[in-house]
Design a protein around this motif. Structure first.
Motif, PDB file in Angstrom:
ATOM      1  N   ALA A 263      -0.256  -4.593   6.090  1.00 36.55           N
ATOM      2  CA  ALA A 263      -0.509  -3.275   5.493  1.00 36.55           C
ATOM      3  C   ALA A 263       0.659  -2.326   5.744  1.00 36.55           C
ATOM      4  O   ALA A 263       1.067  -1.564   4.862  1.00 36.55           O
ATOM      5  N   ASP A 264       1.226  -2.370   6.953  1.00 43.05           N
ATOM      6  CA  ASP A 264       2.374  -1.516   7.270  1.00 43.05           C
ATOM      7  C   ASP A 264       3.602  -1.925   6.458  1.00 43.05           C
ATOM      8  O   ASP A 264       4.354  -1.065   5.969  1.00 43.05           O
ATOM      9  N   TRP A 265       3.831  -3.229   6.323  1.00 37.61           N
ATOM     10  CA  TRP A 265       4.967  -3.675   5.519  1.00 37.61           C
ATOM     11  C   TRP A 265       4.782  -3.264   4.058  1.00 37.61           C
ATOM     12  O   TRP A 265       5.744  -2.867   3.378  1.00 37.61           O
ATOM     13  N   THR A 266       3.538  -3.354   3.577  1.00 38.58           N
ATOM     14  CA  THR A 266       3.262  -2.920   2.204  1.00 38.58           C
ATOM     15  C   THR A 266       3.592  -1.441   2.027  1.00 38.58           C
ATOM     16  O   THR A 266       4.201  -1.032   1.026  1.00 38.58           O
ATOM     17  N   ALA A 267       3.220  -0.638   3.010  1.00 38.13           N
ATOM     18  CA  ALA A 267       3.493   0.802   2.940  1.00 38.13           C
ATOM     19  C   ALA A 267       4.990   1.093   2.913  1.00 38.13           C
ATOM     20  O   ALA A 267       5.419   2.127   2.382  1.00 38.13           O
ATOM     21  N   LEU A 268       5.793   0.179   3.463  1.00 38.29           N
ATOM     22  CA  LEU A 268       7.241   0.338   3.473  1.00 38.29           C
ATOM     23  C   LEU A 268       7.892  -0.178   2.188  1.00 38.29           C
ATOM     24  O   LEU A 268       9.116  -0.141   2.058  1.00 38.29           O
ATOM     25  N   GLY A 269       7.054  -0.686   1.269  1.00 40.19           N
ATOM     26  CA  GLY A 269       7.580  -1.141  -0.015  1.00 40.19           C
ATOM     27  C   GLY A 269       7.865  -2.617  -0.112  1.00 40.19           C
ATOM     28  O   GLY A 269       8.407  -3.080  -1.125  1.00 40.19           O
TER      29      GLY A 269
END
Length: 412
Positions: A270-276
């Motif tokens: 989820a955090d990596w997704t938030a970073l694009g």
């Protein structure tokens, strides 16, 4: 193997399978210069008996054993080039190896399914390890394990490690798992279809076919159950994959890319997704509760991977980023997953070790701490490269490349 597996087993399989060659007479190694091989062996026999190895076992195991010059030659060989990601992958994951692995998955489906149910290690990974380690049993290595380990223990450069491995090899013989004459392997003592070193064998080998012996040379039930037992003990997750290729957004912060072999920066998907960060096909990352680290084994111009817990366990087998990605990718290809989206560049020039030393020297001259200019691109050198790249306004992927060397030369 695991294993210190082995700093000595980071070499290509073709090296591991080299025959014993005729060499000039062996000169005594520096650490053992004042002790002949026979004197060392006499002392080692006393130690082995104190460790529970019977005299009869020692007599059988050491009959005719002499130091092997080729073993010391291979142990001391210095590389001329740094392995590139694309060259390594191209040699490791070939169409022929994929096709053969798929055929073997079908041929041994019943056995592999039983092992997977018992140990929770997916069949495709067991076959991928098999393919990378010995090309599915084609290249065990032709060195007598007792002779090779004795040579390395006497040599003295890593005496404690190899004496420990030699003691375990003697325990294997004493237990009746293998006769000394059949105990062949790599120059560094790795054995059988999956190249276990002796300590991994004694700690994790399993009698999978119930014949009273743990035969990782001739019994595939023993081979697969032993490998699965080892991985399961490490904490292998049977419901997860190893990692996946991903796409990074424009302006991505390369400081989030891990430098160490074991990723030091881990975030939830989820955090990596938030970073694009997205999957290689442009779709969103899976919505699953796992953490991953980001690695760029070919630098910012190559593919990016998010790697998970099982990737860390592959590194326990062989502590090499290139090896771990190759095992994971081969396992994926065996079940029909596609090639990487990123393509190899037309120019795949490798850095020579002397060029890496030049990079290190030039970084040091500019005030960046690389430690010793030894030609090895370790974490300290990568940190120095990253610091230089940041100061120069370059993508800080911490990757040693011909382009980096040219940039450093321009700044001299």
């Amino acid at each position: 193997m695991h294993r210190l597996r082995h700093l000595s087993l980071l070499l290509l399989l073709s090296v591991l399978a080299l025959p014993v060659l005729v060499s000039p007479p062996l000169t005594a190694p520096a650490a053992a210069a004042e002790q002949s091989f026979d004197a060392w062996l006499a002392e080692f026999r006393i130690r082995a008996q104190s460790e529970g190895i019977e005299a009869a076992t020692l007599d059988r195991a050491f009959a005719g054993v002499q130091p092997i010059p080729r073993v010391i030659e291979l142990d001391r060989r210095q590389p001329e080039f740094v392995l590139s990601f694309w060259r390594y992958l191209g040699n490791a994951v070939t169409p022929e190896r994929i096709a053969q692995g798929q055929a073997l998955l079908r041929e041994h489906e019943i056995l592999l399914s039983q092992v997977e149910r018992t140990y929770g290690v997916q069949a495709r990974f067991l076959v991928a390890f098999w393919g990378l380690e010995t090309n599915y049993g084609a290249t065990f290595g032709s060195f007598p394990v007792i002779g090779a380990l004795s040579t390395l223990a006497w040599d003295g450069r890593r005496q404690a490690f190899f004496e420990t491995q030699l003691l375990d090899a003697l325990r294997i013989i004493q237990a009746g798992d293998i006769e000394p004459g059949r105990m062949e392997g790599s120059w560094a003592g790795a054995m059988g279809h999956l190249q276990f070193i002796p300590s991994t064998f004694t700690g994790h080998a399993v009698d999978g076919d119930g014949d009273g012996r743990r035969d990782i040379w001739g019994s595939l039930p023993d081979v697969f159950t032993s490998a699965a037992n080892y991985l399961s003990t490490l904490g292998w997750k049977g419901d997860e994959t190893w990692g996946r290729e991903v796409l990074l957004p424009e302006g991505f912060d390369y400081d989030l890319v891990s430098i160490a072999t074991l990723p030091e920066t881990r975030k939830s998907l989820a955090d990596w997704t938030a970073l694009g960060v997205r999957s290689a096909d442009g779709s969103a990352l899976p919505r699953v509760d796992i953490e991953g680290g980001l690695i760029l084994p070919a630098g910012a111009e190559g593919p990016a991977f998010l790697v998970y817990e099982n990737y860390r366990h592959i590194l326990s087998w062989n502590r090499s980023i290139l090896y771990a990605v190759a095992v994971g990718h081969l396992a994926d290809r065996l079940v029909g997953l596609p090639e990487f989206t990123a393509q190899a560049p037309a120019d795949q020039r490798r850095l020579a070790v002397e060029e890496v030393k030049e990079i290190q020297r030039r970084l040091a001259q500019l005030g960046f701490d690389v430690g010793e200019a030894d030609g090895r691109v370790g974490p300290q050198t990568r940190n120095a490269i990253r610091a230089f790249q940041a100061s120069a306004g370059l993508p800080s992927d911490a990757f040693a490349s011909p382009a980096l060397l040219e940039e450093l030369r321009r700044r001299s």
